[in-house]
Scaffold this motif. Structure first.
Motif, PDB file in Angstrom:
ATOM      1  N   VAL A 204      17.930  67.021  31.875  1.00 25.19           N
ATOM      2  CA  VAL A 204      18.274  65.724  32.471  1.00 25.19           C
ATOM      3  C   VAL A 204      19.038  65.997  33.769  1.00 25.19           C
ATOM      4  O   VAL A 204      20.260  66.179  33.749  1.00 25.19           O
ATOM      5  N   PRO A 205      18.360  66.036  34.925  1.00 25.83           N
ATOM      6  CA  PRO A 205      19.022  66.417  36.182  1.00 25.83           C
ATOM      7  C   PRO A 205      20.226  65.555  36.549  1.00 25.83           C
ATOM      8  O   PRO A 205      21.194  66.061  37.116  1.00 25.83           O
ATOM      9  N   MET A 206      20.200  64.262  36.235  1.00 28.22           N
ATOM     10  CA  MET A 206      21.315  63.394  36.612  1.00 28.22           C
ATOM     11  C   MET A 206      22.609  63.747  35.887  1.00 28.22           C
ATOM     12  O   MET A 206      23.689  63.315  36.284  1.00 28.22           O
ATOM     13  N   LEU A 207      22.522  64.566  34.819  1.00 27.25           N
ATOM     14  CA  LEU A 207      23.707  64.967  34.068  1.00 27.25           C
ATOM     15  C   LEU A 207      24.089  66.424  34.311  1.00 27.25           C
ATOM     16  O   LEU A 207      25.012  66.940  33.678  1.00 27.25           O
ATOM     17  N   LEU A 208      23.395  67.092  35.240  1.00 22.68           N
ATOM     18  CA  LEU A 208      23.709  68.482  35.556  1.00 22.68           C
ATOM     19  C   LEU A 208      25.011  68.565  36.355  1.00 22.68           C
ATOM     20  O   LEU A 208      25.490  67.553  36.877  1.00 22.68           O
ATOM     21  N   PRO A 209      25.597  69.762  36.496  1.00 21.07           N
ATOM     22  CA  PRO A 209      26.812  69.918  37.327  1.00 21.07           C
ATOM     23  C   PRO A 209      26.573  69.471  38.764  1.00 21.07           C
ATOM     24  O   PRO A 209      25.434  69.356  39.221  1.00 21.07           O
ATOM     25  N   ASP A 210      27.670  69.248  39.504  1.00 17.23           N
ATOM     26  CA  ASP A 210      27.579  68.707  40.860  1.00 17.23           C
ATOM     27  C   ASP A 210      27.208  69.747  41.915  1.00 17.23           C
ATOM     28  O   ASP A 210      26.593  69.418  42.922  1.00 17.23           O
ATOM     29  N   LYS A 211      27.604  70.996  41.733  1.00 16.11           N
ATOM     30  CA  LYS A 211      27.444  72.009  42.772  1.00 16.11           C
ATOM     31  C   LYS A 211      26.224  72.888  42.517  1.00 16.11           C
ATOM     32  O   LYS A 211      25.992  73.343  41.403  1.00 16.11           O
ATOM     33  N   LEU A 212      25.471  73.138  43.601  1.00 14.21           N
ATOM     34  CA  LEU A 212      24.282  73.982  43.500  1.00 14.21           C
ATOM     35  C   LEU A 212      24.653  75.456  43.455  1.00 14.21           C
ATOM     36  O   LEU A 212      24.022  76.246  42.748  1.00 14.21           O
ATOM     37  N   GLY A 213      25.651  75.852  44.221  1.00 17.87           N
ATOM     38  CA  GLY A 213      26.121  77.236  44.174  1.00 17.87           C
ATOM     39  C   GLY A 213      25.191  78.236  44.829  1.00 17.87           C
ATOM     40  O   GLY A 213      25.134  79.397  44.415  1.00 17.87           O
ATOM     41  N   VAL A 214      24.437  77.802  45.850  1.00 19.17           N
ATOM     42  CA  VAL A 214      23.545  78.708  46.573  1.00 19.17           C
ATOM     43  C   VAL A 214      24.150  79.000  47.939  1.00 19.17           C
ATOM     44  O   VAL A 214      24.450  78.084  48.704  1.00 19.17           O
ATOM     45  N   THR A 215      24.349  80.275  48.247  1.00 20.51           N
ATOM     46  CA  THR A 215      24.906  80.661  49.552  1.00 20.51           C
ATOM     47  C   THR A 215      23.955  81.634  50.237  1.00 20.51           C
ATOM     48  O   THR A 215      23.119  82.278  49.591  1.00 20.51           O
TER      49      THR A 215
END
Length: 499
Positions: A204-215
């Motif tokens: 459920v993407p709408m409930l995933l964490p807020d940060k993508l964490g890709v640098t």
């Protein structure tokens, strides 16, 4: 706005800025304290009702039979939350005498638009079902995604868990009910979740964490959507619609990395904010593969963004922004890759502006960083393959917002009007013939005949004409109808307008 004294939250709604930004909308503000039992809530509801009643769709005339059909469906809803399409057609044909299939489907489409029913005409697995009680769907799905379950809070659930959850729900969802609800949550319907490679688990993407964490994502191509207002959930729906391209676990509520294994192209899609204007952005950065492969991959992503707009946010406006590729802007990008200062960032052109210039016969447009002309064809070439540029320009120039067609009277209504018109003509002919015959018998009898005939027609005519005309069925819109029906404070109202 919640003005309850002990409230910990604060609204970021700015009325004046919103009125300036959305000048075509009527924006009203109400301050409520839901902790008190006073008349503020009922007063606000009155305002909402009045504003809803002024919406254009509520003034459209519909065939007279549709009112009876709606009443029949409301009656059917007392026993069934949904019915199959054959039962719906049976009600139309036998109870309402709406026999033509095209008329039946047109009525169903109208009821779906105003929230009386839910019907998914484009889904092959659901198009044979008419959901008479949209709240029944909302209650089941909302209860599941807001459940106090640690896995669901982290953005995933198992098929076994949700099956048991719906079994225990007060609505007592049956096996068939549960299958339908899960199907509604998937792609091409509500776009809420998608199955992971492990078929027993759903994300459920709408409930995933807020940060993508890709640098360290060094892009070779960039494209932007700029929104005056960006509804929540656009990225989440995009993740569902393109879930087969997700690279590993690189996904969150507001961002995702897509990977085309065949070409090696990668695309980082992320919500952002323009540091200068404060407008919301949907940023798409691409790398890998050839330049044409990146353009093709970008086209796939843009196609789904466009689908989301058309299916869920028809009135939503945004600008598609092309990043300038002149030597000055290219140098700025290399020198200041993440600068928030406007003068240190490459200039951006709205795609529709490039289209207008090109269709006016202009080959170049001025870049405000270079302070000189840039080729429109080369700018368009950063987004489209060369052989598609002219075709895309013409399509954008001729593109107009979609309109909802006005319902046409059904064949039954047309037949009724024709029969009644014929009856009126027959009465008039009979009156004239009778008058001509009585003229040879007695002048007094002839005068009495004409007077009595005219009185008869005057008395009968209003009833005939009222029966022949269509009515205006004033209904609430989809979202408003669902919410108010759930709160049980406002029932959709119907008024008749007769000619």
């Amino acid at each position: 706005l919640n003005k309850r004294e002990e409230a910990q939250t604060k609204s970021d709604f700015e009325r004046d800025k919103s009125r300036e930004k959305f000048s075509s909308l009527t924006i009203e503000e109400a301050q409520l304290n839901l902790g008190k039992n006073d008349n503020e809530w009922s007063s606000t509801l009155s305002v909402i009702k009045q504003m809803t009643a002024q919406l254009p769709i509520l003034e459209k005339e519909v065939p007279r039979l549709w009112k009876r059909l709606r009443e029949a469906l409301e009656q059917e809803k007392q026993e069934h939350n949904y019915i199959n399409i054959s039962r719906y057609q049976e009600i139309c044909t036998e109870d309402i005498k709406l026999t033509a299939e095209e008329d039946q489907l047109q009525a169903l489409d109208y009821f779906n638009k105003i929230g009386i029913v839910s019907y998914f005409a484009t889904d092959e697995n659901l198009r044979t079902i008419v959901f008479l009680n949209p709240n029944w769907i909302t209650q089941g799905i909302y209860a599941a995604i807001s459940a106090e379950n640690e896995n669901m809070k982290s953005g995933w659930f198992t098929k076994t868990w949700i099956d048991e959850f719906w079994k225990a729900h007060p609505n007592k969802y049956t096996f068939n009910d549960r299958s339908l609800l899960l199907r509604l949550m998937l792609k091409d319907n509500f776009d809420i979740c998608y199955p992971s490679p492990d078929s027993n688990t759903y994300i459920v993407p709408m409930l995933l964490p807020d940060k993508l964490g890709v640098t360290g994502f060094e892009s070779e191509m960039k494209f932007l959507y700029r929104y005056p207002y960006m509804p929540k959930g656009i990225v989440a729906r995009l993740i569902v619609r393109l879930n087969e391209y997700i690279e590993g676990d690189l996904r969150c509520k507001t961002g995702v990395v897509f990977w085309d294994k065949k070409t090696g192209c990668r695309a980082k899609v992320e919500q952002d904010v323009d540091p200068t204007s404060g407008l919301k952005l949907l940023s798409i950065e691409l790398k890998g593969g050839t330049i044409d492969q990146r353009k093709e991959f970008l086209g796939k992503i843009r196609e789904q963004v466009d689908y989301i707009k058309k299916s869920a946010f028809r009135a939503l406006n945004y600008d598609e922004m092309v990043i300038c590729n002149c030597e000055v802007c290219t140098s700025l990008k290399a020198q200041y890759p993440n600068s928030d200062k406007e003068e240190q960032r490459p200039f951006q052109f709205a795609l529709k502006t490039l289209s207008k210039y090109a269709n006016a016969g202009t080959n170049t447009i001025e870049c405000q960083r270079k302070m000189g002309p840039v080729s429109i064809s080369e700018l368009m070439g950063t987004v489209y393959p060369q052989n598609q540029i002219e075709q895309k320009l013409r399509a954008m120039e001729s593109n107009t917002p979609p309109t909802t067609p006005t319902p046409t009277p059904s064949k039954a209504d047309d037949k009724r009007k024709n029969v009644i018109t014929g009856a009126i003509i027959a009465i008039v002919i009979f009156m004239l013939v009778g008058g001509f015959v009585f003229l040879f018998i007695s002048l007094e009898i002839n005068i009495l005949w004409f007077i009595s005939s005219i009185l008869f027609i005057l008395l009968l005519f209003p009833s005939i004409w009222s029966f022949a005309m269509t009515e205006t069925d004033k209904d609430s819109l989809t979202g408003f109808s669902k919410v108010m029906d759930k709160l049980n404070v406002f029932k959709p109202f119907t008024s008749s307008k007769k000619k």
